[in-house]
Design a protein around this motif. Structure first.
Motif, mmCIF file in Angstrom:
data_model
loop_
_atom_site.group_PDB
_atom_site.id
_atom_site.type_symbol
_atom_site.label_atom_id
_atom_site.label_comp_id
_atom_site.label_asym_id
_atom_site.label_seq_id
_atom_site.Cartn_x
_atom_site.Cartn_y
_atom_site.Cartn_z
ATOM 1 N N ARG A 34 0.857 -1.174 0.000
ATOM 2 C CA ARG A 34 0.000 0.000 0.000
ATOM 3 C C ARG A 34 0.896 1.229 0.000
ATOM 4 N NH1 ARG A 34 -5.173 0.176 1.100
ATOM 5 N NH2 ARG A 34 -5.062 -1.871 2.110
ATOM 6 N N THR A 53 -3.183 0.626 -3.687
ATOM 7 C CA THR A 53 -2.617 -0.708 -3.524
ATOM 8 C C THR A 53 -1.833 -1.074 -4.779
ATOM 9 O OG1 THR A 53 -4.641 -1.726 -4.361
ATOM 10 C CG2 THR A 53 -4.422 -1.473 -1.962
ATOM 11 N N SER A 97 0.542 -4.289 2.641
ATOM 12 C CA SER A 97 -0.908 -4.094 2.781
ATOM 13 C C SER A 97 -1.554 -5.167 3.642
ATOM 14 C CB SER A 97 -1.564 -4.075 1.403
ATOM 15 O OG SER A 97 -1.402 -5.327 0.761
ATOM 16 N N ASP A 156 -2.712 -7.881 2.431
ATOM 17 C CA ASP A 156 -3.652 -8.618 1.606
ATOM 18 C C ASP A 156 -3.143 -10.035 1.358
ATOM 19 O OD1 ASP A 156 -5.126 -6.329 1.479
ATOM 20 O OD2 ASP A 156 -4.374 -5.711 -0.501
ATOM 21 N N GLY A 172 0.180 -6.330 7.885
ATOM 22 C CA GLY A 172 0.142 -5.009 7.270
ATOM 23 C C GLY A 172 0.978 -3.995 8.029
#
Length: 297
Positions: free
Chosen positions: A190, A197, A228, A230, A236
């Motif tokens: 990010r 992103t 991030s 993800d 994160g």
């Protein structure tokens, strides 16, 4: 001629004996004078010394020079010995200085590891970099911690500042970290402050490039790049680096980790994030009967 030679020898022998006798008498007289303990003789000795000794400076010069030379030679020997001793001490001090510098650098890197801001729920294991297998096709480092230390494949590895890579192979007492610069590395990230992103893709260069940006116009050089979280690969918020542009205008990441001096790495224990799959007890879902009563009211 034989007669003249014999006559010369006859005269020279008594003369030598006479001279030797006179010298002995003079020496005996000097000895007696110097041994007599009398004020008058003492004054006489002082007068002779004052009259004779200053006039014999030229005769004493070689003796004095020889004595000074011997003293200087002895002093030179002492200086040479001191110089050798100082050289040995200086060599030892250089070794101690080098050891102190290495310890200071090691201490500074360990302090840097302690200064990294991490999630309080994350724990870590610190390992020492044993070898660097950097090559044109693969970039990774080997750590001295492995399965016996609880290391799991896929965990993140950081130095004192930023993300370095992830565990890509675990042995019993060692593990391998694939660096972010490896061509097989793909990290969800990010970009702050825009919140875009992206995917940080390694290409065996010192600055991985940024791919899959939704709106590249919102990204500026100098923006922070963090993980991030993800996909649950990494937690994160781990610092990766800052956005930069190469001469062709392509966006890349200037990594925060110091890849030139990787000696200690911190492997983060990350077992993934739990996602809630049930409703909470404070707010219950609406039933059809409640919904009808509320609409009637």
């Amino acid at each position: 001629m034989a007669r003249d030679r014999n006559q010369g020898e006859d005269f020279s022998a008594p003369l030598r004996r006479l001279i030797l006798g006179v010298i002995l008498l003079v020496l005996l007289g000097i000895f007696l004078v110097w041994r007599i303990d009398s004020p008058r003789v003492e004054r006489f000795r002082a007068q002779i010394t004052d009259a004779v000794v200053p006039n014999f400076d030229w005769a004493m010069a070689p003796v004095t020079g020889t004595v000074n030379l011997l003293r200087n030679f002895q002093s030179y020997q002492r200086i040479a010995e001191q110089n050798r001793e100082l050289r040995r001490e200086l060599q030892q001090m250089k070794a101690w200085k080098e050891a102190a510098i290495q310890l200071r650098q090691e201490n500074a890197r360990l302090l840097d590891l302690n200064n990294v801001r991490l999630d309080p729920q994350l724990t870590y294991v610190t390992g020492v970099v044993l070898a660097d297998s950097g090559s044109p096709f693969r970039q990774s480092v080997l750590l001295n911690i492995g399965a016996r230390d609880g290391i799991v494949d896929g965990w993140a590895a950081m130095d004192g500042i930023g993300l370095v890579g992830r565990i890509s192979g675990v042995g019993q007492s060692s593990s391998r970290v694939m660096l972010l610069t490896d061509s097989s590395s793909r990290i969800p990230a990010r970009i702050q402050p825009s919140g875009q992103t992206a995917l940080i893709v390694g290409d065996n260069s010192v600055a991985p490039h940024v791919d899959f940006l939704e709106t590249p116009d919102l990204v500026r050089p100098g923006d922070r790049v963090v993980t991030s979280g993800d996909g649950g690969v990494f937690p994160g918020g781990l610092l990766i680096g800052q956005v930069a542009t190469d001469p062709s205008g392509r966006l890349r990441v200037r990594l925060a980790a110091d890849y030139e001096r990787l000696e200690f790495l911190r492997v983060l224990r990350h077992h993934g994030q739990e996602t809630p799959d049930t409703t909470g007890t404070l707010i219950s879902p609406l039933t059809p009967e409640v919904f009808v009563e509320e609409t009637d009211g």
